[in-house]
Write a protein that holds these residues in place. Structure first.
Motif, PDB file in Angstrom:
ATOM      1  N   SER A 295       0.841  -1.203   0.000  1.00 32.80           N
ATOM      2  CA  SER A 295       0.000   0.000   0.000  1.00 32.80           C
ATOM      3  C   SER A 295       0.868   1.242   0.000  1.00 32.80           C
ATOM      4  N   VAL A 296       0.249   2.370  -0.316  1.00 35.66           N
ATOM      5  CA  VAL A 296       0.949   3.658  -0.283  1.00 35.66           C
ATOM      6  C   VAL A 296       1.339   3.995   1.158  1.00 35.66           C
ATOM      7  N   ARG A 297       0.486   3.603   2.104  1.00 39.16           N
ATOM      8  CA  ARG A 297       0.822   3.847   3.515  1.00 39.16           C
ATOM      9  C   ARG A 297       2.128   3.142   3.882  1.00 39.16           C
ATOM     10  N   LEU A 298       2.303   1.914   3.421  1.00 37.18           N
ATOM     11  CA  LEU A 298       3.541   1.180   3.693  1.00 37.18           C
ATOM     12  C   LEU A 298       4.727   1.873   3.029  1.00 37.18           C
ATOM     13  N   VAL A 299       4.547   2.327   1.785  1.00 26.88           N
ATOM     14  CA  VAL A 299       5.619   3.041   1.087  1.00 26.88           C
ATOM     15  C   VAL A 299       6.028   4.278   1.868  1.00 26.88           C
ATOM     16  N   GLY A 300       5.037   5.034   2.355  1.00 24.39           N
ATOM     17  CA  GLY A 300       5.333   6.245   3.115  1.00 24.39           C
ATOM     18  C   GLY A 300       6.038   5.942   4.428  1.00 24.39           C
ATOM     19  N   ALA A 301       5.575   4.900   5.128  1.00 23.15           N
ATOM     20  CA  ALA A 301       6.204   4.543   6.405  1.00 23.15           C
ATOM     21  C   ALA A 301       7.655   4.119   6.197  1.00 23.15           C
ATOM     22  N   LEU A 302       7.915   3.338   5.165  1.00 20.18           N
ATOM     23  CA  LEU A 302       9.282   2.906   4.886  1.00 20.18           C
ATOM     24  C   LEU A 302      10.157   4.088   4.471  1.00 20.18           C
ATOM     25  N   ALA A 303       9.598   4.989   3.647  1.00 18.71           N
ATOM     26  CA  ALA A 303      10.373   6.158   3.224  1.00 18.71           C
ATOM     27  C   ALA A 303      10.720   7.046   4.415  1.00 18.71           C
ATOM     28  N   ALA A 304       9.774   7.206   5.347  1.00 21.84           N
ATOM     29  CA  ALA A 304      10.045   8.012   6.536  1.00 21.84           C
ATOM     30  C   ALA A 304      11.106   7.343   7.409  1.00 21.84           C
ATOM     31  N   ALA A 305      11.026   6.012   7.534  1.00 21.19           N
ATOM     32  CA  ALA A 305      12.032   5.296   8.318  1.00 21.19           C
ATOM     33  C   ALA A 305      13.411   5.436   7.683  1.00 21.19           C
ATOM     34  N   GLY A 306      13.466   5.319   6.368  1.00 22.41           N
ATOM     35  CA  GLY A 306      14.736   5.503   5.673  1.00 22.41           C
ATOM     36  C   GLY A 306      15.283   6.904   5.841  1.00 22.41           C
ATOM     37  N   ALA A 339       7.361  -2.052  -3.140  1.00 20.55           N
ATOM     38  CA  ALA A 339       5.962  -1.815  -2.782  1.00 20.55           C
ATOM     39  C   ALA A 339       5.344  -0.723  -3.649  1.00 20.55           C
ATOM     40  N   GLY A 340       6.085   0.371  -3.849  1.00 26.46           N
ATOM     41  CA  GLY A 340       5.567   1.461  -4.672  1.00 26.46           C
ATOM     42  C   GLY A 340       5.341   1.047  -6.114  1.00 26.46           C
ATOM     43  N   THR A 341       6.257   0.286  -6.671  1.00 20.75           N
ATOM     44  CA  THR A 341       6.103  -0.179  -8.049  1.00 20.75           C
ATOM     45  C   THR A 341       4.899  -1.096  -8.182  1.00 20.75           C
ATOM     46  N   ALA A 342       4.685  -1.960  -7.177  1.00 25.37           N
ATOM     47  CA  ALA A 342       3.530  -2.851  -7.211  1.00 25.37           C
ATOM     48  C   ALA A 342       2.226  -2.062  -7.182  1.00 25.37           C
ATOM     49  N   VAL A 343       2.155  -1.042  -6.337  1.00 29.96           N
ATOM     50  CA  VAL A 343       0.956  -0.197  -6.281  1.00 29.96           C
ATOM     51  C   VAL A 343       0.735   0.492  -7.629  1.00 29.96           C
ATOM     52  N   LEU A 344       1.794   1.076  -8.164  1.00 32.34           N
ATOM     53  CA  LEU A 344       1.696   1.823  -9.414  1.00 32.34           C
ATOM     54  C   LEU A 344       1.214   0.948 -10.562  1.00 32.34           C
ATOM     55  N   GLN A 345       1.673  -0.292 -10.605  1.00 25.59           N
ATOM     56  CA  GLN A 345       1.379  -1.151 -11.744  1.00 25.59           C
ATOM     57  C   GLN A 345       0.097  -1.961 -11.587  1.00 25.59           C
ATOM     58  N   THR A 346      -0.498  -1.961 -10.395  1.00 26.93           N
ATOM     59  CA  THR A 346      -1.725  -2.729 -10.201  1.00 26.93           C
ATOM     60  C   THR A 346      -2.922  -1.866  -9.823  1.00 26.93           C
TER      61      THR A 346
END
Length: 433
Positions: A295-306, A339-346
């Motif tokens: 999900s986008v939420r997961l992408v955002g959480a990982l990006a913030a952690a990074g 995760a982001g690529t999967a969201v974008l492509q599906t």
């Protein structure tokens, strides 16, 4: 037991249960090796012709420029034309360009003008080839296995890059510069020859031919743009990826200056850091491939952690501490990318996916071209430590602010008072979203 009947799995390799996906992965490995073999040699070729490092950068920009200008048109073509035919033809055309370059190099007829023209043609064809090949791979597996397909693709990309760079040295040393271009041309032809034999697994999404509603006059670039803009999760994904790309991720620039500057390391030290980054990227791709419904939420959480890890890395007192932080930074970034690529492509409906990827290609090119200069300016003003810390705080702050605003805008459910015949906690009816 057929692959489609196998139980649900979280294995990062689950997409390889399908025969066509295995063949597609092999083809991608061959293609990536050929591409990196050519890219490695191309930079050397430009230096030989011009003796200018600036000209090398210009050749790379010329090849990337079409993605900025016409990616949306390439995506529309992918939606309009049969996927397999589009991918096979684009691969064959790229092979023809590589063979043409090889002949010109072998006959010593290549000059900077012809090389730039060929690079621009490659960039134009890539605006169609990239989304066609990305979606073709996803078309081969069920939706829940798309993250695995993307993770496997990331691993194949990394492996192809390493093998291609090594083969470039062997090819140039024993056969001459033109051999790298010939090798890349053969890799494209190999992919084109595999594509007609690919068959989607049972339960896979839209495949080779456009649906009936996709063939009319409404199959336009504007429709793809409108969908992207009106889809909040895609806009949020673009925002998260954009700010992360500009103020983070360019570790080849920021960490190189940090290692060789404040940490007083040399080229060997930065080589160690780069190796750890590569290992982390591979581990992250494996972990990302285990996702089933990113999900986008997961992408955002990982990006913030990074981003927070980047802040700590900017404050590293020694090279050893930096290396310890670099590994989780790379892992988090790689999982977030998968995760982001999967969201974008599906996320988009099948008949719009090519155009959405086209829009994304244009946006990504803006980040790719604008990010390094912006980050370089920030390093000039704040130094490498300041750039890492400031960039990380900006990323984490922007994602956190966006999350808070989203929560405030989300309507709270209205719960009716319980009557004699009401079910406990039953929500009132609300308009459809």
């Amino acid at each position: 037991m057929p692959a489609s009947a196998l139980p649900a799995s979280r294995s990062p390799w689950r997409s390889l249960r399908y025969r066509s996906m295995r063949w597609w992965s092999v083809a991608n490995f061959v293609s990536n090796a050929g591409t990196w073999m050519q890219l490695t040699v191309q930079n050397l070729l430009v230096l030989q012709i011009t003796g200018s490092a600036a000209a090398t950068g210009l050749s790379m920009s010329v090849q990337a420029a079409p993605a900025l200008l016409i990616s949306v048109l390439g995506g529309a073509a992918v939606d309009r034309w049969p996927r397999k035919l589009t991918a096979a033809v684009s691969q064959a055309v790229l092979g023809a360009i590589a063979f043409t370059t090889a002949v010109l190099v072998a006959l010593d007829l290549i000059d900077m003008t012809s090389l730039m023209v060929l690079a621009a043609l490659t960039g134009v064809v890539a605006t169609v080839d990239n989304p066609a090949c990305a979606l073709l791979g996803n078309d081969l597996v069920p939706a829940e296995d798309v993250p695995s397909a993307i993770g496997v693709g990331a691993l194949v990309h990394q492996a192809g890059r390493l093998v291609g760079a090594a083969l470039a040295g062997v090819a140039v040393g024993f056969l001459g510069t033109s051999a790298a271009y010939f090798g890349n041309g053969l890799s494209f032809l190999f992919v084109a020859s595999v594509i007609p034999f690919l068959r989607p697994a049972a339960g896979a999404g839209r495949q080779d031919a456009p649906a009936a509603e996709d063939t009319g006059p409404d199959l336009t670039v504007r429709e793809g743009l409108a969908y992207f803009v009106r889809r909040p999760r895609l806009v949020a994904l673009a925002g998260v990826t954009g700010i992360s790309s500009v103020f983070g991720r360019n570790y080849g620039l920021t960490l190189a200056v940090l290692v060789t500057g404040p940490l007083a390391g040399g080229a060997g030290s930065f080589g160690t850091v780069s190796t750890v980054l590569a290992v982390g990227g591979i581990l992250g791709a494996v972990l990302g491939a285990r996702l089933r419904r990113p999900s986008v939420r997961l992408v955002g959480a990982l990006a913030a952690a990074g981003a927070l890890l980047q802040v700590v890395a900017g404050l590293s007192p020694s090279l050893a501490v930096l290396i310890a932080l670099v590994l989780p930074m790379a892992v988090v970034e790689s999982v977030s990318d998968t995760a982001g690529t999967a969201v974008l492509q599906t996320d988009p409906p099948p008949h719009l996916r090519g155009r959405v990827l086209g829009v994304w290609g244009s946006i990504g090119t803006v980040w790719g071209l604008g990010g390094p200069p912006a980050l370089g300016l920030l390093m000039e003003l704040a130094g490498p430590r300041g750039a890492l810390v400031t960039g990380g705080l900006l990323i984490a702050g922007a994602i956190g602010t966006g999350s808070l605003l989203r929560r405030r805008r989300a309507p709270a459910p209205v719960v009716l008072r319980k009557g004699e015949h009401d079910a406990p906690g039953r929500r009132a009816l609300s308009p459809a979203a």
